[in-house]
Write a protein that holds these residues in place. Sequence first.
Motif, mmCIF file in Angstrom:
data_model
loop_
_atom_site.group_PDB
_atom_site.id
_atom_site.type_symbol
_atom_site.label_atom_id
_atom_site.label_comp_id
_atom_site.label_asym_id
_atom_site.label_seq_id
_atom_site.Cartn_x
_atom_site.Cartn_y
_atom_site.Cartn_z
ATOM 1 N N UNK A 60 0.370 -0.783 0.562
ATOM 2 C CA UNK A 60 -0.057 -0.031 -0.133
ATOM 3 C C UNK A 60 0.993 1.330 -0.078
ATOM 4 N N UNK A 61 0.084 2.122 -0.583
ATOM 5 C CA UNK A 61 1.370 3.829 -0.128
ATOM 6 C C UNK A 61 2.354 3.596 -1.502
ATOM 7 N N UNK A 62 3.603 4.777 -1.318
ATOM 8 C CA UNK A 62 4.218 4.932 -2.236
ATOM 9 C C UNK A 62 5.233 6.250 -1.590
ATOM 10 N N UNK A 63 6.184 5.819 -1.668
ATOM 11 C CA UNK A 63 7.211 6.929 -1.209
ATOM 12 C C UNK A 63 7.459 8.275 -2.331
ATOM 13 N N UNK A 64 6.801 9.652 -1.967
ATOM 14 C CA UNK A 64 7.199 11.122 -3.065
ATOM 15 C C UNK A 64 8.513 11.131 -3.019
#
Length: 177
Positions: free
Chosen positions: A87-91
């Motif tokens: 889940x999600x991501x790192x900007x």
Amino acid sequence: MAKEERIEQGRGFGKKRPKKSTSLGNKNLVPVPKGATTSPKRVGQGPGSGMGKTSTRGSKGQRARASSMKRGFEGGQMPLHKRLPKRGFTNIFSEVFQPVNLIALAKAGLSGEVTPAILKAKNLIKSESALIKLLGTGEVTASISITVDGFSKSAKEKIEKAGGKVIIREKKKEEKK
């Protein structure tokens, strides 16, 4: 050979180790029952320890070896951390600012021209080269001209009300080689 002539056994070789005192000197505490606390297993201390030779690892095989498997290895089955959904991501474009509140400027007794070097000297920020953001918590009485990379609306209003100004620091452009 008489008992007095024998050499005293060392701590690691069969002699019972002294138990650590658990008493705090309080007489009103109920003592811990005998057998409630035990010493940790002392593996690999020879056959006399009861856990000698193979050190409780059984005999042979993959699990008996010193560093046989990686953490999370499940015998070839897809490990749990790879089976669960991600889940999600790192900007990678996010900018992290060092916050500086007006109350910190007032406590440090700063007035006049305030640069990132002065903020670093007063331990209000960790790095001069990193981004700095001025936040509006607190009040300012002295006139301050501060150089930062960002600011909140309330911080700018309070500084301008006190007769100061907020200067935006110019970003250094990195040249491509």
